[in-house]
Design an enzyme around this catalytic site. Structure first.
Site, short mmCIF file in Angstrom:
data_model
loop_
_atom_site.label_atom_id
_atom_site.label_comp_id
_atom_site.label_asym_id
_atom_site.label_seq_id
_atom_site.Cartn_x
_atom_site.Cartn_y
_atom_site.Cartn_z
CB CYS A 91 11.83 -4.48 -0.72
SG CYS A 91 12.64 -3.09 -1.55
CB VAL A 92 8.41 0.14 0.56
CG1 VAL A 92 7.33 1.07 0.04
CG2 VAL A 92 8.12 -0.24 2.00
#
Length: 345
Positions: free
Chosen positions: A193-194
């Site tokens: 997850c950025v």
């Protein structure tokens, strides 16, 4: 010697906690991580603060019914808390499970991570010493019971080289994958997850679900407040309406994305799957040959939800590949008797 080992381990734990509270901003990765977190906090403050800044009727309503605004602020605070709680939690690293299997409390670093961190002038000496210690430590770990433990999770006749990570040089259990962003192997890898700045895996997948759930509620509530402001009959400046309309359009777009994300991860929790297994199923070696509609790791809805909510990243939670008999039984079409006995549960 034992006292020195205990004191060194205590100092290591204290330094680790100190680094979590006061991160080293000289490191580029830490600067990017904390810059992202501050940006997320700023976005939340802008979207929520615009409601209280422009809507005079909401301030009047707060004085009359303080519980309404208090509940909204509680959801706002809970969403931010869950964001930091999820982003700072461990997704479940394979190396931690391997340490537990070998009974080693010390921290194990993979070769690529240490080699990247070595910036000494005498690079040859550091490189050779690091390789020597890493080779000795890796040999000790991989020659232990971990390899046998992992191979027992795969079907008989599987080759150990097929499940050995080429980056970490450790044997991966089923559903594990190496993350190139984190440079570690993750148990039940879902995705990187950025926005969180970390991977979503076995250790924090449930926390990630609760985060997007709270974000969805907060977005819905904020959209309602924006629409109430635009429909109110109080005198408003045109530039205020323009700002609220722009924020509302952005929030609706985010809300659509959050709804789809929440529904998708709810489906993954009910079927005991991961995003990686769903999207890249044909590329995963141990899932080849299994029918598309069969979820090999599913134990029924109730057990899947219990595993999803109550599971931790330890050795007891490593899942073995099902046998061909189990796969054939799950591929069998449902009948009326299966519905009566709640086969799906």
């Amino acid at each position: 010697m034992e006292a020195a080992g205990v004191s060194s381990s205590v100092r290591g734990k204290l330094s680790e906690r100190f680094s979590l509270i006061f991160p080293d901003l000289s490191d580029r990765a830490n600067r990017l991580s904390w810059g992202l977190k501050l940006s997320m906090v700023l976005l939340h403050v802008i979207f929520v603060g615009a409601v209280f800044l422009f809507d005079v009727s909401l301030i009047r309503r707060t004085r009359e019914e303080p519980w309404y605004t208090a509940a909204y602020l509680v959801v706002f605070a809970a969403s931010l808390f869950q964001y930091f709680y999820t982003s700072s939690s461990s997704p479940g690293y394979v190396v931690d499970a391997m340490k537990a299997a070998n009974g080693m409390p010390t921290t194990f670093n993979n070769p690529s991570s240490i080699l990247k961190q070595s910036n000494s002038r005498d690079g040859n000496i550091i490189h050779s010493m690091t390789n020597y210690h890493l080779e000795a430590q890796t040999t000790h770990l991989t020659s232990s019971s971990w390899s046998q433990l992992v191979m027992d999770l795969y079907p008989p006749g599987s080759a150990i080289r097929n499940w050995t990570c080429t980056y970490c040089n450790i044997v991966q259990p089923p559903r594990a994958k190496h993350c190139h962003d984190c440079d570690k192997c993750i148990l039940q890898f879902d995705h990187h997850c950025v926005w969180l700045g970390t991977c979503v895996g076995q250790g924090n997948h449930c926390r990630f679900w609760w985060y997007i759930f709270l974000e969805t509620i907060l977005c819905y509530w904020t959209v309602v407040l924006y629409i109430s402001y635009l429909r109110s009959e109080i005198e408003k400046a045109w530039w205020k309406d323009f700002i609220v309309i722009v924020l509302l359009a952005t929030l609706v777009f985010c809300l659509i994305f959050l709804n789809l994300l929440l529904l998708f991860h709810s489906y993954l929790a009910l079927t005991n799957q991961t995003t990686y297994e769903t999207v890249r199923r044909r590329r995963i070696l141990y899932l080849r040959g299994i029918p598309e509609k069969v979820h090999p790791f599913s134990k029924g809805i109730c057990k899947n939800l219990y595993t999803f909510c109550c599971s931790g990243h330890n050795i007891r939670d490593l899942e073995a590949m099902p046998t061909m008999e189990d796969i054939q039984a799950r591929a069998r079409p449902y009948t009326c008797l299966d519905v009566i006995v709640c086969r799906c549960c």
